[in-house]
Write a protein that holds these residues in place. Structure first.
Motif, mmCIF file in Angstrom:
data_model
loop_
_atom_site.group_PDB
_atom_site.id
_atom_site.type_symbol
_atom_site.label_atom_id
_atom_site.label_comp_id
_atom_site.label_asym_id
_atom_site.label_seq_id
_atom_site.Cartn_x
_atom_site.Cartn_y
_atom_site.Cartn_z
ATOM 1 N N LYS A 218 -9.800 23.933 14.019
ATOM 2 C CA LYS A 218 -10.456 25.151 12.891
ATOM 3 C C LYS A 218 -9.375 24.899 11.639
ATOM 4 O O LYS A 218 -9.050 24.454 10.795
ATOM 5 N N LEU A 219 -7.952 25.464 12.212
ATOM 6 C CA LEU A 219 -6.550 25.738 10.943
ATOM 7 C C LEU A 219 -6.876 24.929 10.294
ATOM 8 O O LEU A 219 -6.333 24.360 9.191
ATOM 9 N N GLY A 220 -6.537 23.576 11.835
ATOM 10 C CA GLY A 220 -6.168 22.241 11.073
ATOM 11 C C GLY A 220 -7.054 21.194 9.590
ATOM 12 O O GLY A 220 -6.706 20.677 8.636
ATOM 13 N N THR A 221 -8.195 21.417 10.493
ATOM 14 C CA THR A 221 -9.003 21.123 8.805
ATOM 15 C C THR A 221 -8.756 21.854 8.280
ATOM 16 O O THR A 221 -9.236 21.098 7.330
ATOM 17 N N ILE A 222 -9.435 23.091 8.125
ATOM 18 C CA ILE A 222 -9.256 23.863 6.907
ATOM 19 C C ILE A 222 -7.995 23.779 6.057
ATOM 20 O O ILE A 222 -8.215 23.449 5.081
ATOM 21 N N ALA A 223 -6.580 23.743 6.387
ATOM 22 C CA ALA A 223 -6.094 22.949 5.680
ATOM 23 C C ALA A 223 -5.424 21.517 5.063
ATOM 24 O O ALA A 223 -5.485 21.276 4.225
ATOM 25 N N GLY A 224 -6.437 20.660 6.312
ATOM 26 C CA GLY A 224 -6.256 19.187 5.534
ATOM 27 C C GLY A 224 -7.487 19.537 4.118
ATOM 28 O O GLY A 224 -7.438 18.355 3.195
ATOM 29 N N GLY A 225 -8.734 20.184 4.299
ATOM 30 C CA GLY A 225 -9.776 19.779 3.463
ATOM 31 C C GLY A 225 -9.260 20.552 2.534
ATOM 32 O O GLY A 225 -9.316 20.856 0.715
ATOM 33 N N LEU A 226 -8.377 21.691 2.081
ATOM 34 C CA LEU A 226 -8.180 22.835 1.437
ATOM 35 C C LEU A 226 -6.993 21.586 0.485
ATOM 36 O O LEU A 226 -6.691 22.152 -0.893
ATOM 37 N N ILE A 227 -5.728 21.093 1.108
ATOM 38 C CA ILE A 227 -4.855 20.166 0.042
ATOM 39 C C ILE A 227 -5.500 19.636 0.118
ATOM 40 O O ILE A 227 -5.826 18.629 -1.347
ATOM 41 N N VAL A 228 -6.655 18.492 0.389
ATOM 42 C CA VAL A 228 -8.238 17.260 -0.470
ATOM 43 C C VAL A 228 -8.505 17.676 -1.995
ATOM 44 O O VAL A 228 -8.451 17.193 -2.905
ATOM 45 N N ALA A 229 -8.943 18.758 -1.688
ATOM 46 C CA ALA A 229 -9.294 19.502 -2.552
ATOM 47 C C ALA A 229 -8.879 19.922 -3.804
ATOM 48 O O ALA A 229 -8.929 19.397 -4.781
ATOM 49 N N PHE B 153 0.618 -1.346 0.194
ATOM 50 C CA PHE B 153 -0.055 -0.288 0.104
ATOM 51 C C PHE B 153 1.233 1.137 0.838
ATOM 52 O O PHE B 153 1.008 1.907 0.726
ATOM 53 N N PRO B 154 1.466 1.833 -1.179
ATOM 54 C CA PRO B 154 2.405 3.424 -1.912
ATOM 55 C C PRO B 154 1.176 4.500 -0.562
ATOM 56 O O PRO B 154 0.057 4.609 -0.362
ATOM 57 N N LYS B 155 1.921 4.812 0.374
ATOM 58 C CA LYS B 155 1.696 6.354 0.925
ATOM 59 C C LYS B 155 1.327 7.277 -0.120
ATOM 60 O O LYS B 155 1.053 8.437 0.693
ATOM 61 N N VAL B 156 2.578 7.207 -1.096
ATOM 62 C CA VAL B 156 1.870 8.510 -1.947
ATOM 63 C C VAL B 156 1.654 8.142 -2.966
ATOM 64 O O VAL B 156 1.892 7.373 -3.667
ATOM 65 N N ASP B 157 0.678 9.170 -3.761
ATOM 66 C CA ASP B 157 -0.012 8.536 -5.023
ATOM 67 C C ASP B 157 1.405 8.841 -6.103
ATOM 68 O O ASP B 157 1.967 9.809 -5.547
ATOM 69 N N PRO B 158 0.818 7.591 -7.540
ATOM 70 C CA PRO B 158 2.207 8.287 -8.134
ATOM 71 C C PRO B 158 2.324 9.346 -8.371
ATOM 72 O O PRO B 158 3.204 9.350 -9.404
ATOM 73 N N GLN B 159 0.857 10.163 -8.427
ATOM 74 C CA GLN B 159 1.284 11.358 -10.059
ATOM 75 C C GLN B 159 1.549 12.709 -8.579
ATOM 76 O O GLN B 159 2.432 13.594 -10.052
ATOM 77 N N HIS B 160 2.247 12.476 -7.621
ATOM 78 C CA HIS B 160 2.981 13.351 -6.803
ATOM 79 C C HIS B 160 4.203 12.953 -7.183
ATOM 80 O O HIS B 160 5.208 13.230 -6.299
ATOM 81 N N GLN B 161 4.952 11.924 -7.431
ATOM 82 C CA GLN B 161 5.776 11.816 -7.721
ATOM 83 C C GLN B 161 6.285 12.226 -9.142
ATOM 84 O O GLN B 161 7.747 11.887 -9.535
ATOM 85 N N VAL B 162 6.094 12.911 -9.538
ATOM 86 C CA VAL B 162 6.351 13.644 -11.085
ATOM 87 C C VAL B 162 5.602 15.228 -10.450
ATOM 88 O O VAL B 162 5.051 15.854 -10.261
ATOM 89 N N ARG B 163 6.894 15.678 -11.318
ATOM 90 C CA ARG B 163 7.899 16.468 -11.979
ATOM 91 C C ARG B 163 7.008 17.448 -12.905
ATOM 92 O O ARG B 163 7.561 17.042 -13.914
ATOM 93 N N SER B 164 6.079 18.798 -12.882
ATOM 94 C CA SER B 164 5.385 19.296 -14.052
ATOM 95 C C SER B 164 5.061 21.063 -13.335
ATOM 96 O O SER B 164 5.469 21.163 -12.794
ATOM 97 N N GLN B 165 5.063 21.910 -15.108
ATOM 98 C CA GLN B 165 5.343 23.100 -14.752
ATOM 99 C C GLN B 165 3.761 23.108 -13.872
ATOM 100 O O GLN B 165 2.967 24.136 -13.078
ATOM 101 N N ARG B 166 2.920 22.439 -14.287
ATOM 102 C CA ARG B 166 1.498 22.454 -13.886
ATOM 103 C C ARG B 166 1.017 22.284 -12.719
ATOM 104 O O ARG B 166 0.137 22.821 -12.147
ATOM 105 N N GLY B 167 2.173 21.541 -12.703
ATOM 106 C CA GLY B 167 1.558 20.746 -10.763
ATOM 107 C C GLY B 167 2.465 21.570 -9.640
ATOM 108 O O GLY B 167 2.471 21.632 -9.190
ATOM 109 N N GLY B 168 3.766 22.296 -10.124
ATOM 110 C CA GLY B 168 3.889 23.657 -9.745
ATOM 111 C C GLY B 168 3.366 24.323 -9.491
ATOM 112 O O GLY B 168 3.094 25.164 -8.533
ATOM 113 N N LEU B 169 2.789 24.608 -10.895
ATOM 114 C CA LEU B 169 1.657 26.345 -10.333
ATOM 115 C C LEU B 169 0.357 25.905 -9.724
ATOM 116 O O LEU B 169 0.045 26.294 -8.830
ATOM 117 N N SER B 170 -0.361 24.749 -9.504
ATOM 118 C CA SER B 170 -1.000 23.745 -8.920
ATOM 119 C C SER B 170 0.113 24.010 -6.817
ATOM 120 O O SER B 170 -1.654 24.366 -5.999
#
Length: 352
Positions: A299-310, A14-31
């Motif tokens: 509340k800050l932790g909940t907002i940060a987690g929700g922002l990353i997931v979204a 069960f890998p802990k990091v998704d494959p798309q998070h292991q790839v560098r790209s301009q779109r990923g950096g912008l996001s």
């Protein structure tokens, strides 16, 4: 070592990091930059909201029994002071001669600039907490029962009247009308045109806005009745430990002309200005509050987690949309595989 790496890879099912998070790209950096920007913006807004607090409004049963209260007024009536009679009567039939505490000053009748004349006083905004704290300068009238120049064309009436905190009314009438008096004002001399600078209940805060402040009525009728009906609500404002205990009231009004009996040549009513009041058994508390600090951190932790997931969901949706529109080859352009971690290093050494 190669066999060990294979065993570890097999064990890590069960890998802990998704494959798309292991790839560098301009779109990923912008996001990522956009995610950081929105995260800092939300953090700034939340910290400002925590420092500023929030306004809490509650209605409670008023359990404080007050034996007396003050009516504060400052007004001009277009009749000489010597013609006027002031009186307070409440539901217990307790009467109080308001003329003993009010001040009467003879002047010329005039309408101050900016006053609302002959308009219905059916709109009033409750002052906000910051406004009340800035304008809550308590004052008292320096004189009681002062009378001067009573024969002037108009009368400036000002002062405070102590009353019972029960239903009642304050009346301004002419001498000889409604009450026994040695003098009688002729009908043609009656004129209840008036302007009101201040009319409030409770402690006197001259800079707080009330429904009757800066209003007035002007008439050419001699037998005019003006009636104002107030519903008074005790109100407590609290901010940073400072309290302002005052009142606010809603207002309805009525005015009509008294007819004269053709036989007796006497009016069928008592012309004058009437202020009826009734105290509500509730109290409005307007208080500035802050959420607890630990709740703010959660509340800050909940907002940060929700922002990353979204942000992750939106990025993957954007990538799939590009694949559908331009194809997979276009999406793969400019991508660079991110190397790192124990398994990648061991695998590269084994290939060497």
């Amino acid at each position: 070592m190669d066999a060990f790496s294979k065993r570890v890879k097999t064990f890590d099912a069960f890998p802990k990091v998704d494959p798309q998070h292991q790839v560098r790209s301009q779109r990923g950096g912008l996001s990522s930059l956009l995610t950081y920007f929105f995260g800092l913006l939300i953090l700034w807004v939340e910290i400002g909201g925590y420092i500023g607090g929030y306004v809490d409004r509650q209605f409670l049963v008023d359990d404080v029994i007050r034996s007396d209260l003050s009516i504060n007024l400052d007004m001009i009536v277009a009749m000489p002071c010597e013609f006027l009679h002031t009186n307070v009567e409440d539901i217990t039939k307790d009467r109080f001669l308001a003329g003993e505490t009010l001040n009467f000053e003879g002047i010329k009748f005039f309408i101050p600039p900016g006053f609302s004349i002959n308009n219905p006083n059916d709109f009033h905004e409750t002052p906000n907490l910051d406004e009340v704290m800035q304008e809550s300068l308590r004052a008292e009238f320096s004189q009681l029962g002062h009378r001067v120049n009573e024969g002037a064309p108009a009368c400036h009436i000002f002062g405070s009247i102590p009353v019972n905190q029960v239903k009642g009314d304050f009346r301004i009438t002419a001498k000889g009308f409604g009450y026994r008096d040695r003098s009688f004002v002729p009908l043609e001399a009656l004129n209840f045109s008036h302007v009101i600078q201040e009319f409030s209940y409770g402690d006197f805060f001259p800079f707080l806005n009330n429904p009757l402040d800066a209003t007035g009525k002007v008439t050419e009728e001699n037998l005019q009745i003006y009636s104002y009906f107030s519903k008074v609500v005790p109100t407590l404002y609290e901010k940073l430990g400072l309290e302002v205990d005052t009142t606010q009231y809603s207002l309805t009004e009525n005015h009509h002309v008294v007819r004269v009996d053709p036989q007796t040549k006497r009016p069928r009513g008592i012309p004058g200005i009437y202020f009826a009041y009734e105290f509500e058994p509730i109290k409005l508390i307007i208080r500035e509050k802050r959420i607890p600090f630990l709740q703010f951190i959660a509340k800050l932790g909940t907002i940060a987690g929700g922002l990353i997931v979204a942000a992750g969901y939106f990025f993957r949706l954007y990538e799939k949309l590009l694949v559908l529109l331009f194809g997979k080859r276009y999406v793969e352009q400019g991508k660079e595989r991110k190397e790192g971690g124990l398994l990648d290093k061991e695998h590269s050494r084994a290939r060497e």
